[in-house]
Design a protein around this motif. Structure first.
Motif, short mmCIF file in Angstrom:
data_model
loop_
_atom_site.label_atom_id
_atom_site.label_comp_id
_atom_site.label_asym_id
_atom_site.label_seq_id
_atom_site.Cartn_x
_atom_site.Cartn_y
_atom_site.Cartn_z
N UNK A 1 -71.14 54.84 21.21
CA UNK A 1 -69.77 55.29 21.01
C UNK A 1 -68.93 54.08 20.61
N UNK A 2 -68.14 54.23 19.57
CA UNK A 2 -67.32 53.09 19.14
C UNK A 2 -66.29 52.72 20.21
N UNK A 3 -65.88 53.68 21.03
CA UNK A 3 -64.96 53.39 22.11
C UNK A 3 -65.59 52.42 23.11
N UNK A 4 -66.87 52.67 23.40
CA UNK A 4 -67.58 51.81 24.35
C UNK A 4 -67.82 50.43 23.76
N UNK A 5 -68.20 50.37 22.48
CA UNK A 5 -68.45 49.08 21.83
C UNK A 5 -67.14 48.29 21.73
N UNK A 6 -66.06 48.99 21.41
CA UNK A 6 -64.76 48.34 21.31
C UNK A 6 -64.34 47.75 22.65
N UNK A 7 -64.55 48.51 23.72
CA UNK A 7 -64.22 48.01 25.04
C UNK A 7 -65.13 46.85 25.44
N UNK A 8 -66.38 46.95 25.04
CA UNK A 8 -67.33 45.88 25.32
C UNK A 8 -66.90 44.59 24.64
N UNK A 9 -66.40 44.71 23.42
CA UNK A 9 -65.95 43.53 22.68
C UNK A 9 -64.84 42.80 23.45
N UNK A 10 -63.83 43.53 23.88
CA UNK A 10 -62.73 42.88 24.56
C UNK A 10 -63.15 42.31 25.91
N UNK A 11 -63.96 43.04 26.65
CA UNK A 11 -64.41 42.53 27.95
C UNK A 11 -65.30 41.31 27.77
N UNK A 12 -66.08 41.28 26.68
CA UNK A 12 -66.96 40.13 26.45
C UNK A 12 -66.17 38.88 26.11
N UNK A 13 -65.15 39.01 25.25
CA UNK A 13 -64.37 37.83 24.91
C UNK A 13 -63.55 37.38 26.12
N UNK A 14 -63.14 38.32 26.94
CA UNK A 14 -62.37 37.97 28.14
C UNK A 14 -63.23 37.18 29.11
N UNK A 15 -64.55 37.49 29.13
CA UNK A 15 -65.47 36.80 30.03
C UNK A 15 -66.20 35.64 29.36
N UNK B 1 -60.76 44.74 14.21
CA UNK B 1 -59.64 43.81 14.05
C UNK B 1 -58.45 44.20 14.91
N UNK B 2 -58.27 45.49 15.12
CA UNK B 2 -57.22 45.93 16.02
C UNK B 2 -57.49 45.41 17.43
N UNK B 3 -58.73 45.49 17.87
CA UNK B 3 -59.09 45.05 19.21
C UNK B 3 -58.96 43.53 19.35
N UNK B 4 -59.39 42.78 18.32
CA UNK B 4 -59.29 41.32 18.39
C UNK B 4 -57.83 40.87 18.41
N UNK B 5 -56.98 41.55 17.65
CA UNK B 5 -55.56 41.19 17.67
C UNK B 5 -54.91 41.57 18.99
N UNK B 6 -55.41 42.63 19.61
CA UNK B 6 -54.92 42.98 20.94
C UNK B 6 -55.32 41.89 21.93
N UNK B 7 -56.51 41.36 21.79
CA UNK B 7 -56.96 40.28 22.65
C UNK B 7 -56.05 39.07 22.53
N UNK B 8 -55.62 38.78 21.30
CA UNK B 8 -54.76 37.62 21.07
C UNK B 8 -53.51 37.68 21.94
N UNK B 9 -52.91 38.86 22.06
CA UNK B 9 -51.66 38.97 22.81
C UNK B 9 -51.87 39.37 24.28
N UNK B 10 -53.02 39.95 24.58
CA UNK B 10 -53.25 40.44 25.95
C UNK B 10 -54.07 39.48 26.80
N UNK B 11 -55.00 38.76 26.20
CA UNK B 11 -55.94 37.98 26.99
C UNK B 11 -56.06 36.51 26.61
N UNK B 12 -55.30 36.07 25.62
CA UNK B 12 -55.46 34.70 25.13
C UNK B 12 -54.33 33.82 25.64
N UNK B 13 -54.66 32.63 26.05
CA UNK B 13 -53.66 31.67 26.52
C UNK B 13 -52.69 31.34 25.39
N UNK B 14 -51.41 31.36 25.68
CA UNK B 14 -50.40 31.10 24.67
C UNK B 14 -50.59 29.73 24.04
N UNK B 15 -50.41 29.67 22.73
CA UNK B 15 -50.52 28.40 22.02
C UNK B 15 -51.90 28.10 21.48
#
Length: 296
Positions: free
Chosen positions: A45-59, A82-96
């Motif tokens: 499921x693309x929903x599961x893969x998309x969630x896996x992507x964000x959780x993986x970069x977070x970890x 790309x939507x998920x990666x850009x969400x990571x930029x603002x949700x899970x990435x240290x500023x700067x």
């Protein structure tokens, strides 16, 4: 992509789940079977893969992040990637972090120069996912948003009851003469009413820190103040303008701090002592208005 959230899932009038599958995401999966809606080439499921992507970069799991990005890109769900990666930029990435600009560049290459599902596009997806996984992860922005939102409710409820809030914003009531007095310069209505013009801004509002100005910038600042035809600054004001803020208390006024130190001697006497006169003698060469003191 900007419309990524709109394409994730919607519900019909009868409550059934409606999905939209882009043309690039149709066809057969790796097993020769016709892909179902929102299915990837690997049968996930693309929903599961998309969630896996964000959780993986977070970890910071680089391998899983790289695979998830590759799977979405090759399956025709690059927009979701790309939507998920850009969400990571603002949700899970240290500023700067430079990773934000890196991810943006890879997206531009994959979507504007090349086909995102083809080889070069997939490489961009992998690179971006690796950059994200290697960056410093933090939930600080999300945590701050949740905390400030909760405090806003607490303050509103306390005001309705006529009580002081149990939790407040870090600036409190934010009034002149308080801890954050420096913000009320001529750029604010309150500061204008207090006739706080250029002098106040230069000596209070424009101070930086805690590193302070470097030698060249400090020299330019002093010279600009000395050359000001409208305001005449004394030596104390020139020093204050370039003095770095206290890292432990960045809003503390240096003049007030000096007064506190002078009045806290071991013998209980005020700061008007011989040591104070000695300090003045040592600072006799402090520029008081002569440009020659700021020569090369």
């Amino acid at each position: 992509m900007a419309d990524g959230d709109d394409r994730q899932a919607t519900f019909g009038s009868d409550g059934s789940l409606e999905t939209e599958t882009t043309p690039d995401a149709t066809g057969e999966n790796d097993f020769g079977e016709e892909k179902e809606a929102n299915e990837t080439d690997g049968g996930y499921s693309r929903y599961v893969v998309s969630s896996t992507l964000q959780k993986a970069v977070r970890r910071s799991d680089e391998e899983v992040a790289a695979w998830a990005a590759w799977e979405l890109a090759r399956s025709g769900y690059a927009w979701n990637l790309w939507d998920r990666l850009n969400l990571y930029v603002v949700e899970d990435l240290r500023a700067g972090s430079d990773a934000a600009l890196t991810i943006e560049r890879y997206e531009e290459l994959a979507t504007e120069r090349w086909d995102p599902a083809e080889w070069k596009g997939r490489l961009c997806a992998i690179h971006a996912a690796l950059a994200a996984a290697r960056a410093r992860s933090t939930r600080e922005a999300s945590n701050a948003d949740a905390y400030f939102s909760a405090v806003a409710e607490v303050r509103a409820e306390a005001r309705e009851r006529g009580e002081e809030p149990a939790h407040d914003f870090p600036v409190g009531d934010l009034e002149p003469e308080g801890r954050f007095d420096a913000v009320f310069d001529g750029h604010t209505g309150e500061g204008s009413k207090l006739d706080r013009g250029t002098r106040f801004f230069k000596t209070h509002g424009a101070r930086v820190g805690p590193e302070g100005e470097d030698e060249r910038s400090a020299r330019w600042q002093r010279l600009a103040m000395l050359l000001d035809e409208d305001v005449e600054y004394d030596a104390e004001e020139l020093d204050r303008a370039v003095e770095p803020v206290d890292p432990e208390n960045p809003w503390r006024d240096p003049a007030a701090a000096a007064c506190d130190e002078e009045g806290s001697g071991d013998d209980g006497e005020s700061g008007d002592s011989e040591s104070g006169d000695s300090e003045s003698d040592e600072n006799d060469d402090t520029p008081t208005g002569s440009l020659t003191d700021f020569g090369e």
